[in-house]
Structure formats: C-alpha cells, structure tokens
Motif scaffolding. Structure first.
Motif, short mmCIF file in Angstrom:
data_model
loop_
_atom_site.label_atom_id
_atom_site.label_comp_id
_atom_site.label_asym_id
_atom_site.label_seq_id
_atom_site.Cartn_x
_atom_site.Cartn_y
_atom_site.Cartn_z
N THR A 122 0.85 -1.19 0.00
CA THR A 122 0.00 0.00 0.00
C THR A 122 0.89 1.24 0.00
OG1 THR A 122 -0.10 -0.16 2.42
CG2 THR A 122 -1.96 -1.06 1.19
N ASN A 123 0.27 2.38 -0.26
CA ASN A 123 0.97 3.67 -0.16
C ASN A 123 -0.06 4.78 -0.04
OD1 ASN A 123 0.86 2.89 -3.31
ND2 ASN A 123 0.66 5.12 -3.15
N ASP A 124 0.33 5.85 0.63
CA ASP A 124 -0.50 7.05 0.71
C ASP A 124 -1.93 6.75 1.20
OD1 ASP A 124 1.26 9.30 -0.66
OD2 ASP A 124 1.48 7.48 -1.85
N VAL A 125 -2.02 5.95 2.25
CA VAL A 125 -3.36 5.62 2.77
C VAL A 125 -4.00 6.84 3.44
CG1 VAL A 125 -4.62 4.13 4.37
CG2 VAL A 125 -2.75 3.18 3.01
N HIS A 126 -3.19 7.75 3.97
CA HIS A 126 -3.67 9.05 4.47
C HIS A 126 -4.82 8.94 5.48
CE1 HIS A 126 -1.10 11.72 2.21
NE2 HIS A 126 -1.36 11.08 1.07
N SER A 127 -4.61 8.10 6.49
CA SER A 127 -5.54 8.00 7.62
C SER A 127 -6.95 7.57 7.23
CB SER A 127 -5.61 9.34 8.38
OG SER A 127 -4.34 9.72 8.86
N ARG A 128 -7.11 6.95 6.06
CA ARG A 128 -8.42 6.49 5.62
C ARG A 128 -8.71 5.14 6.27
NH1 ARG A 128 -13.04 8.49 3.92
NH2 ARG A 128 -11.78 10.09 2.89
N LEU A 129 -9.23 5.21 7.49
CA LEU A 129 -9.53 4.00 8.25
C LEU A 129 -10.87 3.39 7.85
CD1 LEU A 129 -8.36 5.18 11.79
CD2 LEU A 129 -7.14 3.70 10.19
N GLU A 130 -11.79 4.22 7.44
CA GLU A 130 -13.12 3.74 7.05
C GLU A 130 -13.27 3.84 5.54
OE1 GLU A 130 -16.00 4.79 10.76
OE2 GLU A 130 -15.47 6.47 9.47
N PRO A 131 -14.20 3.08 4.96
CA PRO A 131 -14.45 3.21 3.52
C PRO A 131 -14.98 4.61 3.19
CG PRO A 131 -15.50 1.24 4.42
CD PRO A 131 -15.05 2.05 5.59
N PHE A 132 -14.84 4.99 1.93
CA PHE A 132 -15.45 6.25 1.49
C PHE A 132 -16.97 6.15 1.67
CE2 PHE A 132 -11.38 6.80 -0.53
CZ PHE A 132 -11.20 8.18 -0.54
N PRO A 133 -17.60 7.23 2.09
CA PRO A 133 -19.05 7.19 2.35
C PRO A 133 -19.87 6.91 1.09
CG PRO A 133 -18.24 9.46 2.37
CD PRO A 133 -17.03 8.57 2.31
N MET A 134 -21.02 6.32 1.29
CA MET A 134 -21.92 6.00 0.18
C MET A 134 -22.71 7.26 -0.20
SD MET A 134 -21.14 2.88 -0.37
CE MET A 134 -22.44 2.36 -1.48
N ASP A 135 -22.01 8.18 -0.86
CA ASP A 135 -22.61 9.47 -1.18
C ASP A 135 -22.72 9.72 -2.68
OD1 ASP A 135 -19.96 9.68 -1.82
OD2 ASP A 135 -19.52 11.37 -0.49
N GLY A 136 -22.56 8.65 -3.46
CA GLY A 136 -22.63 8.79 -4.91
C GLY A 136 -21.31 9.17 -5.55
N GLY A 137 -20.28 9.33 -4.74
CA GLY A 137 -18.97 9.69 -5.27
C GLY A 137 -18.29 8.53 -5.98
#
Length: 311
Positions: free
Chosen positions: A42-57
């Motif tokens: 991995t690389n550049d995880v940048h503190s993303r502990l949770e999945p991206f929100p289900m916001d249509g993105g």
C-alpha cells in the motif's frame, strides 16, 4: 516358475520406480513452493480508516482497514510466503489523524501484521516527535536509508534496511524518502538530514545483494513515480541503480494497472509499482524464483479493496 519370479521382480522394480518418481516430484513441488513470494503493498493511505461514504462519489464504499485486513488474511491463508509493505504517507487526510495524531492508523497496521514501512512527507505533519511516539503501537520496522535521524527522537527507531527470510529466499528491503525542505516546515522535521537517495539506495542495495546475498532487493520509495522536470523520482532511481529489483512507490498517488519495467545501469530490469492512495487498492505481485529465470513476475493483481479483484 522362472517367468513368474521374473514378473514379480519386474513389477516390484516398476512399483519402486513409480514411488521414487512420485517422491521426487513431491520434493520438487515442495522445493518450488519454497521459492515463491507474494508481495502485498500500500501507499498514501492518508488516515483512511473507514471506507469512502456512500454518497454517490466515484470512490463510494471503497477502502477501509476492515476490508483490507480481510483480503490480507485470505491471501495469507492460501500462501505461506507473503510480505506486506507500505511506502509512506500513513498519516493525514481524515479527522482520525487530526484528533488522535496517528495512533489508530498505527494500531490498525500492527493488527494487519505489516512487515515494514517507510516514511512519507505527511508522516511529519504532527512533528517528528509525534511519529516517533506513535511507533510504540507497532511491531514492524521503519526503513529509511537516506534520512539521517541523528540527534532526534527517531535516532534509534528506524533501520536502513531489513532482511526477511521467506522459505528458502532472502529478501532485502530498504526505503528512501523525498526532499523535506520546501515540502515540510522545518520545525516539523527538526534535525533530520536529507541524503542523496540515489547514492544511498545504491550503497544499501549493494550491501544487500553482494554482502548479504539477498535473492531480491526491494526499495520502498516516497519519491514519487515521475515528474516533468529533473526532480528525482522512482523512474530516475530505477535507471540509476544497479542492485534494486523492485521499487514500491508512493507520493504521486499514481494508480498503475500493472508494474512498469525499466533498465538499470547494469542492464538488468527494475520493476516499479504504485497503487494510488487512500487504501482503495492493495497491490499484489507474485514472484517465482524457481527454474532458470529467477525473480520472474508470474502474476500481478490490482486488488480493489471492497470490490472484486481486477486481473
């Protein structure tokens, strides 16, 4: 009677030959299995502990340490020889870092049993002292050969390289970091001295390959994949080295569908791979050291975390 005895003798010899052949085949399979290696990175995880929100993105539902941990667990359950590595920028990017300064990120990586990491520029964002303090939560080494941490709190908390033994293989891993001046406030990196990454990587790789007899040398790099100017990048590093076999990169958040091959100063191939950012992807490289073509990349995967694997 003679014919019957001859038949029995010949049958016994044939059976023994088959058993010997089967035994040799099984031994060869065992020998070949001891010369296979899977590298996850991995690389550049940048503190993303949770999945991206289900916001249509575009990235909704992707990433997160829980899904990554499950993937890693599954791969390890199917394979004995696995290395799990990270190329820096573990910190910064979500409120988790703003509040907890890297503790949950480090604890999550420790729980996933990372084998080694290097540092990125954002790992200095709460100060070098903070990064050093967060290392109490981990059981893996920080590898860096071109930062001199003398007279800092990191002085005895990093290594220029580490050798991992996987089956019958010796794998040497080192790390290189980007120039901090102009990118990170001086007060955050303190007395850290930046040394030429090409020179230090070459020196370290020569030690690993020629003195330590490593079958493979990996460089965890936070230099960035490539630039339009003459700035040192992974592409430049690959061309200017002699004993590095694989560069696992970071910093530029480059999503690579497959590793790219470059030729080094001695005419050998150097692979570069990088898997974007935010833990959306888990890199997987399968190497086969058996036979007449050692260090052959037999397969590469881009494992989309939270989504099906892209072959």
């Amino acid at each position: 009677m003679q014919s019957r005895r001859k038949f029995i003798t010949q049958s016994s010899l044939a059976a023994a030959a088959i058993l010997t052949s089967n035994s040799l085949f099984a031994e060869m399979q065992k020998e070949n299995a001891a010369k296979k290696l899977i590298i996850l990175h991995t690389n550049d995880v940048h503190s993303r502990l949770e999945p991206f929100p289900m916001d249509g993105g575009r990235n909704q539902g992707l990433g997160g340490v829980a899904a990554r941990a499950e993937l890693i667990k599954k791969i390890r359950s199917e394979n004995n020889q696995v290395l799990l590595l990270d190329a820096g920028d573990i910190f910064q990017g979500t409120p988790y870092f703003n509040i907890y300064k890297g503790e949950p990120e480090m604890k999550a990586m420790a729980a996933m049993n990372y084998d080694a990491v290097t540092m990125g520029n954002h790992d200095f964002d709460a100060g070098l002292e903070n990064f050093a303090a967060q290392l109490k939560h981990v059981n893996f080494p920080v590898l860096m050969c071109n930062y001199d941490f003398s007279n800092t709190l990191m002085e005895f908390k990093y290594q220029p390289y580490k050798i991992f033994k996987k089956g019958k293989l010796k794998i040497g891993v080192t790390g290189v970091g980007i120039q901090l001046t102009g990118l990170v406030p001086d007060s955050l990196f303190g007395n850290t001295k930046y040394l030429d990454p090409i020179q230090k990587a070459n020196e370290t790789a020569a030690t690993l390959k020629k003195e330590e007899g490593c079958d493979m040398v990996i460089c965890l790099s936070h230099l960035g994949y490539k630039y339009s100017d003459n700035k040192i990048s992974d592409m430049v590093l690959a061309k200017e080295t002699e004993n590095i076999d694989l560069i696992i990169g970071g910093h530029t958040h480059t999503f690579m569908d497959a590793p790219e091959l470059y030729t080094n100063k001695s005419g050998s191939g150097v692979l570069i791979n990088q898997v974007g950012w935010a833990g959306i992807q888990l890199g997987r490289l399968d190497f086969d050291f058996a036979g007449f073509n050692p260090k052959k990349l037999s397969k590469s995967h881009t494992v989309v975390v939270g989504k099906k694997t892209i072959e």
